[in-house]
Write a protein that holds these residues in place. Structure first.
Motif, mmCIF file in Angstrom:
data_model
loop_
_atom_site.group_PDB
_atom_site.id
_atom_site.type_symbol
_atom_site.label_atom_id
_atom_site.label_comp_id
_atom_site.label_asym_id
_atom_site.label_seq_id
_atom_site.Cartn_x
_atom_site.Cartn_y
_atom_site.Cartn_z
ATOM 1 N N ILE A 1 30.936 17.224 54.432
ATOM 2 C CA ILE A 1 32.189 17.984 54.339
ATOM 3 C C ILE A 1 33.187 17.487 55.390
ATOM 4 N N GLU B 1 42.749 19.932 48.236
ATOM 5 C CA GLU B 1 41.780 20.345 47.215
ATOM 6 C C GLU B 1 40.431 19.725 47.561
ATOM 7 N N ALA B 2 39.434 20.573 47.770
ATOM 8 C CA ALA B 2 38.099 20.064 48.088
ATOM 9 C C ALA B 2 37.065 21.107 47.677
ATOM 10 N N ALA B 3 36.038 20.649 46.996
ATOM 11 C CA ALA B 3 34.943 21.535 46.580
ATOM 12 C C ALA B 3 33.629 20.837 46.869
ATOM 13 N N PHE B 4 32.717 21.559 47.470
ATOM 14 C CA PHE B 4 31.418 21.002 47.851
ATOM 15 C C PHE B 4 30.320 21.944 47.398
ATOM 16 N N MET B 5 29.329 21.414 46.703
ATOM 17 C CA MET B 5 28.159 22.186 46.276
ATOM 18 C C MET B 5 26.935 21.596 46.956
ATOM 19 N N SER C 1 27.953 25.439 50.373
ATOM 20 C CA SER C 1 28.755 25.369 49.152
ATOM 21 C C SER C 1 30.071 26.058 49.450
ATOM 22 N N VAL C 2 31.156 25.267 49.490
ATOM 23 C CA VAL C 2 32.477 25.788 49.829
ATOM 24 C C VAL C 2 33.533 25.079 48.990
ATOM 25 N N SER C 3 34.672 25.757 48.832
ATOM 26 C CA SER C 3 35.806 25.104 48.184
ATOM 27 C C SER C 3 37.076 25.536 48.895
ATOM 28 N N PHE C 4 38.036 24.641 48.908
ATOM 29 C CA PHE C 4 39.290 24.880 49.600
ATOM 30 C C PHE C 4 40.431 24.428 48.705
ATOM 31 N N HIS C 5 41.492 25.231 48.698
ATOM 32 C CA HIS C 5 42.682 24.880 47.924
ATOM 33 C C HIS C 5 43.914 25.132 48.778
ATOM 34 N N THR D 1 34.935 14.265 54.786
ATOM 35 C CA THR D 1 36.023 14.353 53.817
ATOM 36 C C THR D 1 37.242 15.061 54.399
#
Length: 174
Positions: free
Chosen positions: A74, A63-67, A26-30, A77
């Motif tokens: 990942i 912008e990418a968010a993964f749960m 679970s990661v997110s990137f901005h 994408t």
């Protein structure tokens, strides 16, 4: 029968081991540099990323968010959207430019086979060394051969009763 089953079992387990592990992240990137994204993924997984220095310069993940996503999801994408591709080798992920994986266009080689007196040799075999690709010369000693998967093929020419010779062909050579 037991030996065949054992070999088959080894082959199947080798194929299974070559894929990604199924653990999730679970990661997110901005607005992060792609290199920083890969560093974070490396820290959270069992994989090491390998790429040529400077390859990722200027590449960013907007912008990418993964749960609970797999590493494969990942990467499909964040790398693909930036024009990169990857190859999995054991616990290493090799990152390359997407065009580096494009199949090469077939190379067409034309030529003639002649003896020491400059007479054409019809029916001579012209083969790409180390492959099954080949052809035979026509009545005028001419041949056309389309080679796939090799930009610098080595040709082997033979004819019954004649000496075999080998020629290295470079792309765009006369």
């Amino acid at each position: 029968m037991t030996l065949k089953f054992f070999i088959l079992t080894l082959s199947l387990s080798g194929v299974y081991a070559a894929g990604f592990s199924q653990s999730t992240l679970s990661v997110s990137f901005h607005d992060q540099p792609l290199e920083r994204v890969l560093n974070e993924l490396e820290e959270q997984s069992d994989y090491t990323f390998v790429y040529r220095e400077g390859l990722l310069d200027g590449a960013r993940v907007q912008e990418a968010a993964f749960m609970n996503a797999t590493l494969e999801e990942i990467l499909n994408t964040v790398l693909i959207e930036n024009g990169f591709a990857y190859n999995l080798t054991e616990n290493q992920i090799v990152v390359v430019r997407k065009e580096a994986l494009q199949p090469q266009q077939p190379l067409t080689i034309t030529g003639s086979v002649r003896d020491s007196d400059n007479n054409p040799i019809p029916g001579a075999s012209v083969m790409v060394k180390g492959t099954q690709q080949g052809t035979a010369t026509n009545a005028q000693g001419l041949f056309t051969l389309t080679v796939t998967g090799n930009r610098e093929p080595v040709l082997s020419v033979s004819f019954l009763g004649k000496k075999v010779w080998i020629t290295l062909i470079a792309e765009n050579s006369p």
